[in-house]
Design a protein around this motif. Structure first.
Motif, PDB file in Angstrom:
ATOM      1  N   THR A   1     103.961 -41.585  65.846  1.00 46.45           N
ATOM      2  CA  THR A   1     103.587 -42.925  65.416  1.00 46.45           C
ATOM      3  C   THR A   1     102.690 -42.870  64.186  1.00 46.45           C
ATOM      4  OG1 THR A   1     103.648 -43.601  67.720  1.00 46.45           O
ATOM      5  CG2 THR A   1     102.574 -45.093  66.200  1.00 46.45           C
ATOM      6  N   ILE A   2     102.965 -43.760  63.225  1.00 47.14           N
ATOM      7  CA  ILE A   2     102.130 -43.908  62.032  1.00 47.14           C
ATOM      8  C   ILE A   2     101.687 -45.361  61.953  1.00 47.14           C
ATOM      9  CG2 ILE A   2     102.047 -43.806  59.514  1.00 47.14           C
ATOM     10  CD1 ILE A   2     104.188 -41.644  59.655  1.00 47.14           C
ATOM     11  N   VAL A   3     100.385 -45.582  61.822  1.00 47.70           N
ATOM     12  CA  VAL A   3      99.828 -46.925  61.691  1.00 47.70           C
ATOM     13  C   VAL A   3      99.217 -47.038  60.304  1.00 47.70           C
ATOM     14  CG1 VAL A   3      98.164 -48.585  62.581  1.00 47.70           C
ATOM     15  CG2 VAL A   3      99.373 -47.088  64.158  1.00 47.70           C
ATOM     16  N   GLN A   4      99.691 -48.023  59.520  1.00 54.55           N
ATOM     17  CA  GLN A   4      99.189 -48.253  58.163  1.00 54.55           C
ATOM     18  C   GLN A   4      98.481 -49.598  58.127  1.00 54.55           C
ATOM     19  OE1 GLN A   4     102.717 -48.147  55.792  1.00 54.55           O
ATOM     20  NE2 GLN A   4     102.923 -45.936  55.941  1.00 54.55           N
ATOM     21  N   SER A   5      97.372 -49.644  57.417  1.00 54.58           N
ATOM     22  CA  SER A   5      96.644 -50.905  57.285  1.00 54.58           C
ATOM     23  C   SER A   5      96.290 -51.125  55.816  1.00 54.58           C
ATOM     24  CB  SER A   5      95.379 -50.895  58.150  1.00 54.58           C
ATOM     25  OG  SER A   5      94.503 -49.878  57.729  1.00 54.58           O
ATOM     26  N   ASP A   6      96.462 -52.365  55.382  1.00 51.82           N
ATOM     27  CA  ASP A   6      96.115 -52.782  54.024  1.00 51.82           C
ATOM     28  C   ASP A   6      95.164 -53.959  54.122  1.00 51.82           C
ATOM     29  OD1 ASP A   6      97.782 -51.019  52.517  1.00 51.82           O
ATOM     30  OD2 ASP A   6      99.500 -52.202  53.174  1.00 51.82           O
ATOM     31  N   VAL A   7      93.991 -53.806  53.533  1.00 50.34           N
ATOM     32  CA  VAL A   7      93.009 -54.882  53.515  1.00 50.34           C
ATOM     33  C   VAL A   7      92.939 -55.405  52.088  1.00 50.34           C
ATOM     34  CG1 VAL A   7      90.613 -55.525  53.904  1.00 50.34           C
ATOM     35  CG2 VAL A   7      91.686 -53.835  55.379  1.00 50.34           C
ATOM     36  N   THR A   8      93.120 -56.714  51.946  1.00 50.95           N
ATOM     37  CA  THR A   8      93.000 -57.353  50.636  1.00 50.95           C
ATOM     38  C   THR A   8      91.889 -58.394  50.691  1.00 50.95           C
ATOM     39  OG1 THR A   8      94.700 -58.965  51.231  1.00 50.95           O
ATOM     40  CG2 THR A   8      95.426 -57.004  50.058  1.00 50.95           C
ATOM     41  N   VAL A   9      91.183 -58.525  49.588  1.00 48.01           N
ATOM     42  CA  VAL A   9      90.096 -59.485  49.487  1.00 48.01           C
ATOM     43  C   VAL A   9      90.453 -60.473  48.392  1.00 48.01           C
ATOM     44  CG1 VAL A   9      87.655 -59.795  48.988  1.00 48.01           C
ATOM     45  CG2 VAL A   9      88.418 -57.789  50.257  1.00 48.01           C
ATOM     46  N   SER A  10      90.477 -61.738  48.747  1.00 43.39           N
ATOM     47  CA  SER A  10      90.774 -62.801  47.790  1.00 43.39           C
ATOM     48  C   SER A  10      89.725 -63.882  47.966  1.00 43.39           C
ATOM     49  CB  SER A  10      92.179 -63.355  48.046  1.00 43.39           C
ATOM     50  OG  SER A  10      92.427 -64.439  47.189  1.00 43.39           O
ATOM     51  N   GLY A  11      88.697 -63.822  47.162  1.00 43.87           N
ATOM     52  CA  GLY A  11      87.593 -64.763  47.309  1.00 43.87           C
ATOM     53  C   GLY A  11      86.838 -64.488  48.594  1.00 43.87           C
ATOM     54  N   HIS A  12      86.785 -65.508  49.452  1.00 46.64           N
ATOM     55  CA  HIS A  12      86.084 -65.368  50.728  1.00 46.64           C
ATOM     56  C   HIS A  12      87.008 -64.924  51.865  1.00 46.64           C
ATOM     57  CE1 HIS A  12      82.307 -66.998  49.294  1.00 46.64           C
ATOM     58  NE2 HIS A  12      82.992 -67.952  48.668  1.00 46.64           N
ATOM     59  N   VAL A  13      88.282 -64.806  51.578  1.00 45.97           N
ATOM     60  CA  VAL A  13      89.236 -64.448  52.616  1.00 45.97           C
ATOM     61  C   VAL A  13      89.515 -62.944  52.569  1.00 45.97           C
ATOM     62  CG1 VAL A  13      91.565 -64.786  53.503  1.00 45.97           C
ATOM     63  CG2 VAL A  13      90.314 -66.722  52.545  1.00 45.97           C
ATOM     64  N   HIS A  14      89.307 -62.290  53.676  1.00 46.95           N
ATOM     65  CA  HIS A  14      89.627 -60.872  53.829  1.00 46.95           C
ATOM     66  C   HIS A  14      90.833 -60.792  54.758  1.00 46.95           C
ATOM     67  CE1 HIS A  14      85.589 -59.121  52.461  1.00 46.95           C
ATOM     68  NE2 HIS A  14      85.607 -60.409  52.131  1.00 46.95           N
ATOM     69  N   ALA A  15      91.951 -60.319  54.218  1.00 42.85           N
ATOM     70  CA  ALA A  15      93.198 -60.291  54.992  1.00 42.85           C
ATOM     71  C   ALA A  15      93.560 -58.852  55.335  1.00 42.85           C
ATOM     72  CB  ALA A  15      94.324 -60.936  54.206  1.00 42.85           C
ATOM     73  N   LEU A  16      94.138 -58.684  56.479  1.00 40.92           N
ATOM     74  CA  LEU A  16      94.548 -57.370  56.962  1.00 40.92           C
ATOM     75  C   LEU A  16      96.019 -57.426  57.329  1.00 40.92           C
ATOM     76  CD1 LEU A  16      93.884 -54.476  58.067  1.00 40.92           C
ATOM     77  CD2 LEU A  16      93.408 -55.586  60.233  1.00 40.92           C
ATOM     78  N   GLN A  17      96.805 -56.511  56.768  1.00 41.60           N
ATOM     79  CA  GLN A  17      98.214 -56.366  57.114  1.00 41.60           C
ATOM     80  C   GLN A  17      98.390 -55.009  57.796  1.00 41.60           C
ATOM     81  OE1 GLN A  17     100.718 -58.566  56.783  1.00 41.60           O
ATOM     82  NE2 GLN A  17      99.202 -60.025  56.012  1.00 41.60           N
ATOM     83  N   LEU A  18      98.966 -55.022  58.970  1.00 40.48           N
ATOM     84  CA  LEU A  18      99.187 -53.793  59.733  1.00 40.48           C
ATOM     85  C   LEU A  18     100.677 -53.544  59.876  1.00 40.48           C
ATOM     86  CD1 LEU A  18      96.633 -54.423  62.563  1.00 40.48           C
ATOM     87  CD2 LEU A  18      96.454 -52.695  60.809  1.00 40.48           C
ATOM     88  N   GLN A  19     101.060 -52.288  59.735  1.00 38.19           N
ATOM     89  CA  GLN A  19     102.447 -51.900  59.985  1.00 38.19           C
ATOM     90  C   GLN A  19     102.424 -50.603  60.773  1.00 38.19           C
ATOM     91  OE1 GLN A  19     105.064 -51.587  56.632  1.00 38.19           O
ATOM     92  NE2 GLN A  19     106.461 -50.267  57.736  1.00 38.19           N
ATOM     93  N   ALA A  20     103.149 -50.604  61.856  1.00 36.00           N
ATOM     94  CA  ALA A  20     103.269 -49.404  62.687  1.00 36.00           C
ATOM     95  C   ALA A  20     104.737 -49.029  62.771  1.00 36.00           C
ATOM     96  CB  ALA A  20     102.705 -49.654  64.074  1.00 36.00           C
ATOM     97  N   SER A  21     105.010 -47.757  62.658  1.00 36.45           N
ATOM     98  CA  SER A  21     106.385 -47.276  62.824  1.00 36.45           C
ATOM     99  C   SER A  21     106.343 -46.055  63.729  1.00 36.45           C
ATOM    100  CB  SER A  21     107.012 -46.946  61.475  1.00 36.45           C
ATOM    101  OG  SER A  21     106.243 -45.989  60.800  1.00 36.45           O
ATOM    102  N   TRP A  22     107.324 -45.978  64.601  1.00 37.68           N
ATOM    103  CA  TRP A  22     107.375 -44.850  65.522  1.00 37.68           C
ATOM    104  C   TRP A  22     108.823 -44.498  65.808  1.00 37.68           C
ATOM    105  CZ3 TRP A  22     106.240 -49.762  67.072  1.00 37.68           C
ATOM    106  CH2 TRP A  22     106.965 -50.299  68.121  1.00 37.68           C
ATOM    107  N   GLN A  23     109.005 -43.244  66.155  1.00 40.26           N
ATOM    108  CA  GLN A  23     110.318 -42.728  66.539  1.00 40.26           C
ATOM    109  C   GLN A  23     110.443 -42.831  68.049  1.00 40.26           C
ATOM    110  OE1 GLN A  23     112.734 -41.512  64.561  1.00 40.26           O
ATOM    111  NE2 GLN A  23     111.544 -41.825  62.709  1.00 40.26           N
ATOM    112  N   PRO A  24     111.591 -43.300  68.515  1.00 40.63           N
ATOM    113  CA  PRO A  24     111.782 -43.269  69.964  1.00 40.63           C
ATOM    114  C   PRO A  24     111.862 -41.824  70.459  1.00 40.63           C
ATOM    115  CG  PRO A  24     113.666 -44.300  68.860  1.00 40.63           C
ATOM    116  CD  PRO A  24     112.684 -43.893  67.809  1.00 40.63           C
ATOM    117  N   SER A  25     111.975 -41.662  71.725  1.00 38.66           N
ATOM    118  CA  SER A  25     111.983 -40.320  72.314  1.00 38.66           C
ATOM    119  C   SER A  25     113.164 -39.508  71.806  1.00 38.66           C
ATOM    120  CB  SER A  25     112.045 -40.412  73.833  1.00 38.66           C
ATOM    121  OG  SER A  25     113.322 -40.856  74.229  1.00 38.66           O
ATOM    122  N   GLY A  26     113.076 -38.205  71.955  1.00 39.76           N
ATOM    123  CA  GLY A  26     114.142 -37.319  71.532  1.00 39.76           C
ATOM    124  C   GLY A  26     115.425 -37.533  72.300  1.00 39.76           C
TER     125      GLY A  26
END
Length: 129
Positions: A86-111
């Motif tokens: 599993t890989i979890v990526q997070s992007d935080v952007t700041v636009s004025g007073h708003v702090h936004a967070l975008q999360l994306q997780a990707s994982w491989q199912p079992s073998g």
């Protein structure tokens, strides 16, 4: 005369025993194949549910920082390996007073499953005064 009848009865029985053993082996192998299929499917379902639960928990943990202290969330990008597949990526952007967070997780199912990659995206924002 009884000697010949005993030999023929024994010879006929020996052929039946061989056929019965072959039928038993076929039935046993068919049953064990079904049990293996059931176990494999159960393992896939349990592993997928476990991976999804881990991803949801990690995304909620990361997003809680923006919910409770949005002013502390600085702009940036991070990627973290979480668990074996599993890989979890997070992007935080700041636009004025708003702090936004975008999360994306990707994982491989079992073998045991397909080779497709599962993805889950989520976003949240907080107002910083």
């Amino acid at each position: 005369m009884s000697r010949f009848s005993n030999v023929s009865i024994t010879a006929a029985r020996a052929g039946r025993v061989l056929v019965e053993c072959c039928v038993s082996l076929v039935l046993l192998s068919g049953g064990s194949t079904l049990v293996l299929l059931l176990a494999s499917t159960t393992a896939q379902v349990v592993d997928d549910a476990r991976q999804r639960e881990l991803v949801l928990g990690e995304q909620q943990r990361i997003a809680s920082r923006v919910w409770w202290a949005p002013c502390l969330a600085g702009a940036g990008h991070s990627a973290r390996v979480f668990g074996p597949r599993t890989i979890v990526q997070s992007d935080v952007t700041v636009s004025g007073h708003v702090h936004a967070l975008q999360l994306q997780a990707s994982w491989q199912p079992s073998g045991l499953g397909a080779d497709s990659t599962r993805r889950r995206r989520a976003g949240t924002a907080g107002w910083c005064e």
